[in-house]
Design an enzyme around this catalytic site. Structure first.
Site, short mmCIF file in Angstrom:
data_model
loop_
_atom_site.label_atom_id
_atom_site.label_comp_id
_atom_site.label_asym_id
_atom_site.label_seq_id
_atom_site.Cartn_x
_atom_site.Cartn_y
_atom_site.Cartn_z
N ARG A 1 -9.89 -3.22 13.75
CA ARG A 1 -8.75 -2.47 14.30
C ARG A 1 -7.42 -2.79 13.62
NH1 ARG A 1 -11.62 -4.09 18.65
NH2 ARG A 1 -12.96 -2.47 19.52
N LYS B 1 0.87 5.35 4.02
CA LYS B 1 -0.22 6.33 4.02
C LYS B 1 -1.40 5.72 3.28
CE LYS B 1 2.14 10.80 4.14
NZ LYS B 1 2.28 12.08 3.40
N GLU C 1 7.20 11.10 -10.54
CA GLU C 1 7.61 10.83 -9.16
C GLU C 1 9.04 10.26 -9.13
OE1 GLU C 1 5.74 11.83 -6.66
OE2 GLU C 1 3.66 11.80 -7.37
N LYS D 1 12.61 6.37 -1.12
CA LYS D 1 11.39 6.55 -0.32
C LYS D 1 11.50 5.78 1.00
CE LYS D 1 6.54 7.05 0.11
NZ LYS D 1 5.22 7.22 -0.49
N GLU E 1 5.78 11.94 8.96
CA GLU E 1 5.92 13.26 8.34
C GLU E 1 5.91 14.40 9.34
OE1 GLU E 1 4.07 13.66 4.46
OE2 GLU E 1 4.03 15.82 4.68
N ARG F 1 10.16 13.75 5.80
CA ARG F 1 9.26 13.13 4.81
C ARG F 1 8.59 14.17 3.92
NH1 ARG F 1 5.19 7.87 5.61
NH2 ARG F 1 4.41 7.92 3.49
N ASN G 1 7.26 16.00 -1.00
CA ASN G 1 6.24 16.87 -1.60
C ASN G 1 6.82 17.85 -2.62
OD1 ASN G 1 4.27 15.66 -0.02
ND2 ASN G 1 4.72 17.04 1.70
N HIS H 1 4.74 19.33 -5.36
CA HIS H 1 3.35 18.99 -5.07
C HIS H 1 2.49 20.19 -4.67
CE1 HIS H 1 4.73 14.92 -5.45
NE2 HIS H 1 3.56 14.41 -5.14
N HIS I 1 -0.71 20.43 -6.70
CA HIS I 1 -2.08 20.36 -6.18
C HIS I 1 -2.90 21.56 -6.64
CE1 HIS I 1 -0.83 17.47 -2.73
NE2 HIS I 1 -1.26 16.81 -3.78
N HIS J 1 -2.30 13.23 -11.62
CA HIS J 1 -1.48 13.72 -10.50
C HIS J 1 -0.01 13.87 -10.91
CE1 HIS J 1 0.14 14.11 -6.47
NE2 HIS J 1 0.94 13.10 -6.71
N1 LIG Z 1 -0.57 6.52 -0.26
C1 LIG Z 1 0.35 7.29 -0.79
O1 LIG Z 1 1.41 7.51 -0.21
C2 LIG Z 1 0.11 7.88 -2.14
C3 LIG Z 1 1.16 8.46 -2.84
C4 LIG Z 1 0.92 8.93 -4.13
C5 LIG Z 1 -0.35 8.82 -4.69
N2 LIG Z 1 -1.35 8.26 -3.97
C6 LIG Z 1 -2.70 8.10 -4.53
O2 LIG Z 1 -2.62 7.25 -5.66
C7 LIG Z 1 -3.71 7.53 -6.53
C8 LIG Z 1 -3.21 7.55 -7.95
O3 LIG Z 1 -2.71 6.27 -8.25
P1 LIG Z 1 -2.48 5.81 -9.76
O4 LIG Z 1 -1.77 6.88 -10.48
O5 LIG Z 1 -1.90 4.46 -9.70
O6 LIG Z 1 -3.96 5.83 -10.37
P2 LIG Z 1 -5.09 4.68 -10.48
O7 LIG Z 1 -5.03 3.75 -9.34
O8 LIG Z 1 -6.35 5.38 -10.73
O9 LIG Z 1 -4.64 3.89 -11.80
C9 LIG Z 1 -4.69 4.56 -13.05
C10 LIG Z 1 -5.49 3.76 -14.06
O10 LIG Z 1 -4.71 2.67 -14.55
C11 LIG Z 1 -5.41 1.45 -14.41
N3 LIG Z 1 -4.40 0.43 -14.22
C12 LIG Z 1 -3.73 0.12 -13.07
N4 LIG Z 1 -2.77 -0.77 -13.32
C13 LIG Z 1 -2.83 -1.06 -14.64
C14 LIG Z 1 -2.07 -1.91 -15.49
N5 LIG Z 1 -1.03 -2.61 -15.03
N6 LIG Z 1 -2.41 -1.97 -16.80
C15 LIG Z 1 -3.45 -1.21 -17.27
N7 LIG Z 1 -4.17 -0.38 -16.53
C16 LIG Z 1 -3.86 -0.29 -15.20
C17 LIG Z 1 -6.34 1.70 -13.26
O11 LIG Z 1 -7.42 0.80 -13.23
C18 LIG Z 1 -6.76 3.14 -13.51
O12 LIG Z 1 -7.77 3.20 -14.47
C19 LIG Z 1 -4.28 8.85 -6.07
O13 LIG Z 1 -5.51 8.62 -5.43
C20 LIG Z 1 -3.27 9.37 -5.07
O14 LIG Z 1 -3.86 10.14 -4.05
C21 LIG Z 1 -1.14 7.78 -2.72
ZN LIG Z 2 2.74 12.53 -5.73
#
Ligand SMILES: NC(=O)c1ccc[n+]([C@@H]2O[C@H](COP(=O)([O-])OP(=O)(O)OC[C@H]3O[C@@H](n4cnc5c(N)ncnc54)[C@H](O)[C@@H]3O)[C@@H](O)[C@H]2O)c1
Ligand SMILES: [Zn+2]
Length: 356
Positions: A119, A141, A183, A225, A235, A239, A243, A246, A250, A263
């Site tokens: 939990r 999130k 972003e 943020k 949201e 918030r 987007n 976005h 998307h 993304h």
């Molecule tokens: N929770 C939220 O509010 C929120 C907001 C935006 C995006 N997201 C989510 O985030 C995800 C995308 O995150 P991302 O862009 O970080 O992608 P990711 O986590 O897939 O990382 C991208 C790549 O870089 C590698 N990597 C990470 N750090 C590294 C470093 N310091 N050096 C070398 N390689 C490294 C990872 O292993 C991966 O292969 C999506 O799933 C998206 O939905 C969530």
């Molecule tokens: Zn985004």
């Protein structure tokens, strides 16, 4: 080292930003626990796990490491289930924090596990991509993907601290850096004209990974943020401004298949389209629209959307989860630094942007 606070009453937490911030992990965790579980993946672990372990060791904290498979395609129920199984096998109790070391994928899966394991247990986010440092690690999130939709299964669970180590960005592939910059540009566009101007002057330094420039960009992004999240944690209103770009983004991601466009790349092009729509429906000046386009281009992001028929665009955007009560909602700019949410966008204006 810079510090910000996300003001959410009892769920408030600090964001520590700077070179070497990973070194704060031991002090942060040892305030409330004697052990920790680090969740990461093999790619990130190879570069940045030693610094994290050294910090936990120096604070006398026992810790286990759980490796998740790398990539968006593994951000799913099966990976979450395996992680929960490991936590049970390791006899993790309710006081033991998860330390999520990685990009948004690791952060979202580990954060969701922390939200539901017994939990809810604490989660310290140690984001290692620029996107995770300015966006996904802050705000609470958490989610995994479902075959029927991205981020469809999740929970709100605020972290107990966010440690943003700019040194991690040295190993990040250039394409991932640019995706994170999308972003960053978004924050300036929706909320802060002065920051947007600073980005126009500093893009070269950011792309050269100048530490001071990156720290400032991350600080300003997290500040904006944090303000928005503090005002509207779940949201129900403001918030949604986050987007910007976005809805179009998307559509691009879905049309091309996840993984073809990153993304942030889709968001960059999405912001250009949203700026064009803003020019048509809420009076954004042509000069301001072209500043958004130029900054997206300067960040090294793609600027040409995939060729899709207008009907296909509408279909893909209509399926976005930000649609409410059948009306498509758009985040648009009235001017650089000021975004609004509009649910009354005329189909003809939208069609003309898509046709162009
Ligand atoms: N929770 C939220 O509010 C929120 C907001 C935006 C995006 N997201 C989510 O985030 C995800 C995308 O995150 P991302 O862009 O970080 O992608 P990711 O986590 O897939 O990382 C991208 C790549 O870089 C590698 N990597 C990470 N750090 C590294 C470093 N310091 N050096 C070398 N390689 C490294 C990872 O292993 C991966 O292969 C999506 O799933 C998206 O939905 C969530
Ligand atoms: Zn985004």
């Amino acid at each position: 080292m810079k510090r910000l606070d996300v003001a959410l009453g009892q769920r408030s937490y600090p964001i520590v930003i700077g070179r070497g911030a990973i070194g704060e992990a031991g002090a942060v965790v040892s305030r409330s626990a004697r052990r920790a579980v680090v969740v990461t993946n093999a790619v990130v672990a190879a570069h940045h796990l030693p610094a994290l372990r050294a910090s936990l060791d120096a604070a006398g904290l026992a810790h286990d490491v759980v490796l998740l498979p790398d990539g968006e395609s593994h951000k799913n129920w099966a990976t979450l289930h395996d992680l929960l199984t490991r936590l049970l096998e390791l006899k993790v109790d309710r006081t033991t924090p998860i330390v999520a070391l990685g990009g948004g994928v690791v952060g979202d899966v580990a954060g969701f596990a922390a939200a539901i394991y017994q939990r809810g247990i604490p989660c310290v986010q140690v984001p290692t991509t620029l996107l995770a440092q300015v966006d996904s690690s802050v705000g609470g999130k958490t989610a995994v993907n479902h075959p029927l939709g991205k981020n469809m299964i999740g929970a709100f669970h605020q972290p107990s601290a966010v440690l943003v180590d700019t040194a991690c960005l040295a190993t990040l592939p250039a394409r991932e850096l640019a995706a994170g910059l999308a972003e960053v540009v978004k924050y300036g566009a929706i909320r802060d004209a002065a920051f947007f101007g600073w980005l126009e002057r500093s893009m070269a330094a950011l792309l050269a990974r100048d530490d001071e420039a990156l720290s400032h960009a991350i600080h300003e992004s997290c500040r904006i943020k944090a303000e928005i999240v503090a005002a509207d944690e779940r949201e129900t209103g403001e918030r949604a401004l986050l987007n910007f770009g976005h809805t179009f983004g998307h559509a691009i991601e879905t049309a091309t298949g996840y993984g073809t466009w990153l993304h942030g790349e889709a968001v960059g092009t999405g912001m250009m389209l949203a700026a064009r729509l803003s020019e048509r429906v809420c009076g954004l000046e042509a000069g301001a629209r072209s500043r958004v386009e130029s900054l997206v281009a300067a960040a090294g992001l793609p600027t040409v959307p995939p060729k899709l028929a207008p009907d296909r665009w509408l279909d893909l955007m209509g399926r976005d989860k930000k649609v409410e009560r059948g009306r498509m909602r758009f985040v648009l700019l009235e001017r650089v630094g000021h975004a609004v949410i509009r649910a009354d966008v005329d189909e003809a204006a939208l069609a003309s942007v898509l046709a162009a």
